[in-house]
Scaffold this active site. Sequence first.
Site, PDB file in Angstrom:
ATOM      1  N   LYS A  56      38.643 112.887  98.537  1.00 38.00           N
ATOM      2  CA  LYS A  56      37.587 112.102  97.879  1.00 38.00           C
ATOM      3  C   LYS A  56      37.641 112.312  96.375  1.00 38.00           C
ATOM      4  O   LYS A  56      37.804 113.424  95.902  1.00 38.00           O
ATOM      5  CB  LYS A  56      36.210 112.530  98.409  1.00 38.00           C
ATOM      6  N   CYS A  72      -3.207 104.205 112.533  1.00 36.88           N
ATOM      7  CA  CYS A  72      -4.217 103.410 113.248  1.00 36.88           C
ATOM      8  C   CYS A  72      -3.706 102.866 114.579  1.00 36.88           C
ATOM      9  O   CYS A  72      -4.424 102.174 115.282  1.00 36.88           O
ATOM     10  CB  CYS A  72      -4.717 102.265 112.365  1.00 36.88           C
ATOM     11  N   CYS A 115      -7.024  99.718 108.629  1.00 36.33           N
ATOM     12  CA  CYS A 115      -6.254 100.950 108.806  1.00 36.33           C
ATOM     13  C   CYS A 115      -6.733 101.996 107.798  1.00 36.33           C
ATOM     14  O   CYS A 115      -6.781 101.727 106.592  1.00 36.33           O
ATOM     15  CB  CYS A 115      -4.773 100.664 108.594  1.00 36.33           C
ATOM     16  N   CYS A 166       1.683 101.961 113.951  1.00 29.21           N
ATOM     17  CA  CYS A 166       1.270 102.640 112.727  1.00 29.21           C
ATOM     18  C   CYS A 166       0.809 104.052 113.092  1.00 29.21           C
ATOM     19  O   CYS A 166      -0.022 104.218 113.984  1.00 29.21           O
ATOM     20  CB  CYS A 166       0.131 101.874 112.076  1.00 29.21           C
ATOM     21  N   TYR A 202      43.105  99.229 109.098  1.00 29.71           N
ATOM     22  CA  TYR A 202      43.959 100.393 108.849  1.00 29.71           C
ATOM     23  C   TYR A 202      44.338 101.188 110.095  1.00 29.71           C
ATOM     24  O   TYR A 202      45.080 102.153 109.981  1.00 29.71           O
ATOM     25  CB  TYR A 202      43.331 101.324 107.819  1.00 29.71           C
ATOM     26  N   GLU A 258      46.749 105.998 102.195  1.00 26.63           N
ATOM     27  CA  GLU A 258      46.115 104.693 102.007  1.00 26.63           C
ATOM     28  C   GLU A 258      44.913 104.832 101.084  1.00 26.63           C
ATOM     29  O   GLU A 258      44.377 105.923 100.924  1.00 26.63           O
ATOM     30  CB  GLU A 258      45.629 104.152 103.372  1.00 26.63           C
ATOM     31  N   CYS A 311       2.071  97.435 108.639  1.00 30.16           N
ATOM     32  CA  CYS A 311       0.871  97.620 109.437  1.00 30.16           C
ATOM     33  C   CYS A 311      -0.072  96.516 109.008  1.00 30.16           C
ATOM     34  O   CYS A 311      -0.434  96.420 107.843  1.00 30.16           O
ATOM     35  CB  CYS A 311       0.246  98.989 109.165  1.00 30.16           C
ATOM     36  N   LYS A 316      41.111 104.727 100.369  1.00 25.40           N
ATOM     37  CA  LYS A 316      39.904 104.854 101.188  1.00 25.40           C
ATOM     38  C   LYS A 316      38.915 103.831 100.641  1.00 25.40           C
ATOM     39  O   LYS A 316      38.327 104.023  99.575  1.00 25.40           O
ATOM     40  CB  LYS A 316      39.347 106.279 101.109  1.00 25.40           C
ATOM     41  N   LYS A 324      47.510 110.272 106.386  1.00 24.01           N
ATOM     42  CA  LYS A 324      47.630 110.220 107.850  1.00 24.01           C
ATOM     43  C   LYS A 324      49.053 110.529 108.276  1.00 24.01           C
ATOM     44  O   LYS A 324      50.001 110.025 107.674  1.00 24.01           O
ATOM     45  CB  LYS A 324      47.326 108.801 108.352  1.00 24.01           C
ATOM     46  N   ASP A 372      40.960  70.524 100.600  1.00 24.18           N
ATOM     47  CA  ASP A 372      39.601  70.728 101.083  1.00 24.18           C
ATOM     48  C   ASP A 372      39.084  69.537 101.885  1.00 24.18           C
ATOM     49  O   ASP A 372      38.422  69.694 102.906  1.00 24.18           O
ATOM     50  CB  ASP A 372      38.644  70.969  99.904  1.00 24.18           C
ATOM     51  N   ASP A 415      35.708 101.777 100.003  1.00 29.89           N
ATOM     52  CA  ASP A 415      34.297 102.141 100.041  1.00 29.89           C
ATOM     53  C   ASP A 415      33.473 100.944 100.514  1.00 29.89           C
ATOM     54  O   ASP A 415      32.914 100.200  99.715  1.00 29.89           O
ATOM     55  CB  ASP A 415      33.849 102.593  98.649  1.00 29.89           C
TER      56      ASP A 415
HETATM   57  S1  IVH Z   1      41.139 106.146 108.917  1.00 25.48           S
HETATM   58  C1  IVH Z   1      40.665 108.578 112.631  1.00 25.48           C
HETATM   59  N1  IVH Z   1      41.700 104.749 106.783  1.00 25.48           N
HETATM   60  O1  IVH Z   1      36.436 106.209 105.806  1.00 25.48           O
HETATM   61  C2  IVH Z   1      40.922 107.682 111.479  1.00 25.48           C
HETATM   62  N2  IVH Z   1      39.423 105.283 107.194  1.00 25.48           N
HETATM   63  O2  IVH Z   1      35.391 108.976 107.716  1.00 25.48           O
HETATM   64  C3  IVH Z   1      39.686 107.349 110.813  1.00 25.48           C
HETATM   65  N3  IVH Z   1      37.874 104.360 105.528  1.00 25.48           N
HETATM   66  O3  IVH Z   1      34.884 105.758 108.891  1.00 25.48           O
HETATM   67  C4  IVH Z   1      39.650 106.459 109.713  1.00 25.48           C
HETATM   68  N4  IVH Z   1      39.385 103.358 104.285  1.00 25.48           N
HETATM   69  O4  IVH Z   1      35.072 103.766 107.390  1.00 25.48           O
HETATM   70  C5  IVH Z   1      40.717 105.327 107.505  1.00 25.48           C
HETATM   71  N5  IVH Z   1      42.358 103.494 104.941  1.00 25.48           N
HETATM   72  C6  IVH Z   1      41.385 104.059 105.668  1.00 25.48           C
HETATM   73  C7  IVH Z   1      40.037 103.970 105.295  1.00 25.48           C
HETATM   74  C8  IVH Z   1      39.075 104.600 106.097  1.00 25.48           C
HETATM   75  C9  IVH Z   1      38.092 103.601 104.436  1.00 25.48           C
HETATM   76  C10 IVH Z   1      36.539 104.835 105.962  1.00 25.48           C
HETATM   77  C11 IVH Z   1      36.237 104.541 107.392  1.00 25.48           C
HETATM   78  C12 IVH Z   1      35.958 105.868 108.024  1.00 25.48           C
HETATM   79  C13 IVH Z   1      35.695 106.755 106.860  1.00 25.48           C
HETATM   80  C14 IVH Z   1      36.227 108.142 107.060  1.00 25.48           C
END
Ligand code: IVH
Length: 704
Positions: free
Chosen positions: A337, A433, A451, A430, A215, A110, A446, A112, A313, A31, A114
């Site tokens: 999901k 007003c 108002c 506003c 991704y 992959e 506002c 997804k 994918k 560091d 959040d």
């Molecule tokens: S692929 C066309 N891969 O999920 C390909 N999306 O609507 C589009 N997301 O907007 C996205 N992890 O924000 C992809 N491994 C992943 C993801 C991912 C999260 C989110 C991304 C996207 C939404 C899907």
Amino acid sequence: MDYRKRMEFLAGELLRHQHLYHVLTRPEIGDAEYDRLLDELLLLEKRFPQFASPNSPSRRIGSDLDNAFPERPHAVPVLSLDKLYRPEELGQWLLKTAAAAGSSVGFAIEEKIDGASIVLYYDRGELQYALTRGNGLLGNDVSDNVRTISQVPLRIDEPSRLAVRGEIYIKRGDFERYNSGVAEKYANPRNLAAGSLRNLKSALAARVPLNIFVYEGFFPVPSSGTFRAGPDIPGGGNAGRDHLEILQRLRELGFRVNPHLGFFSDDEAKRRRALQLFPDSTAAPLAAVEEYVRRQAAIRAEVPYDIDGLVVKVVEMDVRQELGTTAHHPRWAMAYKFDSPQAQSELLDVQVQVGRNGRVTPVALLRPVALSGSTVTRATLHNQDYIDMLELGIGDEVSISKRGDVIPAVEEVLEKSERHPGIYKLPGQCPFCRSPLLKEGAHHFCKNEACPERRRRALIYFCAKEQMDIETLGEKTIAFLFAKGWVQSPPDIYSFDASLLAGEEGFKEKKIARIRASIELSKSRPFARVLAALGFEGVAAAVAGDLIAHGLDTIDKIIAAAQKNDWQVFAAIEGIGETTARLLIGHFSKPENLQLIARLKAAGLKFAAEKTESERLNDSFAGQVWVITGSFAKFIPRSLAAEEIEKRGGRVSENVSSRTTHLLAGTSPGSKLAKAQKLGIVIVDESEFLARVHKNSSLRFVAK
Ligand code: IVH
């Protein structure tokens, strides 16, 4: 020395070390050495700002200047995913897609993530922009905030234009820690990540421990015109590379790619190659997908960040090209999901509410939808930042949840409206007003105290059950009296001529009598309620109670305390912080407010707390200012003695001065004793102090 060269060298080295530390987690220097390099660069950037690069590692620190977030067009189509909620549905989709594409196709699965979607644009190896998804065509430029994220490479070894899609997220543990230290809590890690990207000051965004996984990569991005993914892009593009190779290349360039990957194909050679590129991945035939998906759902909590599903994918770029897209979604990808949405609705409109203190609250008006036992038609949208975070616009399809099973909330946009693309923006004025709305912190206000909406809200608040409890003056009656011009502010309630109501529709004699009686009755409400009913920002019931309990038990004392213009006078009270203390000073020195109080006082409202007998006993130290010195047999630590003084209405200060009335002197009292003697201050020793305290006792200190 060639300073420009030196700065380039330092910037390069620092970025390399940041990458080693934050992405590869194998630092080469400590560091102290790192800080030395950074300090040198910062110093040089101050002297030679013209040589500072927009991607200097110093940008990681962020700035205190306000961000602007201009909208910019995306150079690649930023599509969203279609979604499914059941593993069997996903299995079917997979087979159907494989059949359409030819059976040797491969699928990547992959996590997804959040978080908040981001697109990073690079040109000649430099990070140019970081844009939010926006409506898919235009995104907000949040580059300065993204530059503070150490895991985002600011420079890469790739000369051609490149776009990279990824997700910015925060780990659950970091989220809990961060949230416990801030006043305005975030509902979940996703909101914090998205909110941080839109932080007005990048120096503040820099404090949030944000992470990124990328991704999708687009090699290279055309400089203008529509982007077409696939092998026919001049100069190669993603040509020759499939999804796994793109991820691999992104990893080489220094991006963080999620190692949790599944690969499914009936082609054994493809599976072997996938395992070579991603040794930690799972590779199996298509038939194993459903099982894999179920298992991933079951172990979702094993990763330290939130995932809300999986993304499947097609791996081959030419197959992607062939399958094409719908208006919104690629046909070559699908989201699975984990949690089905609680309810789906449409944002019909946004109602702009203005509260008594001027705070603007946008409220979503929703297509009515049934959700856990009631029909939801409205949900708060909190403020513009929240709307921006959701990237919400009128006409969008949204998912609705009930937080804590009661308050409905708009969780996310499921599908943008085609009729009104874009994100809803609060009006500049506003709606009641027409005075300009100004942003302070996260909210718009506002500022017009006259108002009509603010006044109407103040009246409703004043009469409400929790404050003056004037039962007969509900919202409707107040609106009527207000519209007639008879009651414009709280004091009017006590002075308007109720006989005017005779002859008005809905006001029979009996009702008028009841109104008179309930107004009269409200004059007996205790001071704490009256104080809260004034509706001053930050002075609700709790603060009113604290003021009174700590001896500021009449309006005159509170006003006198405010006139000292020293926030510490109020902040000395437990439960009152600096912000509230400053607000109190403002409220109780404002001429309009003092006039309001005077009129209510004249009307006969209570502006002093009534004391019970025991409270009076507890005031035995009132008006006294004590200094404590030396050490004591019973009061260890000394603050215990201070507590006893304050409980009885006395004050304790640090140093002996002309205002000191008493000195509590223990053994080895030091110079304070001499000074007190010189000033003729009453000197009290421990046993005498105990006797005084005992006289009115609920004595409870620790005797050691
Ligand atoms: S692929 C066309 N891969 O999920 C390909 N999306 O609507 C589009 N997301 O907007 C996205 N992890 O924000 C992809 N491994 C992943 C993801 C991912 C999260 C989110 C991304 C996207 C939404 C899907």
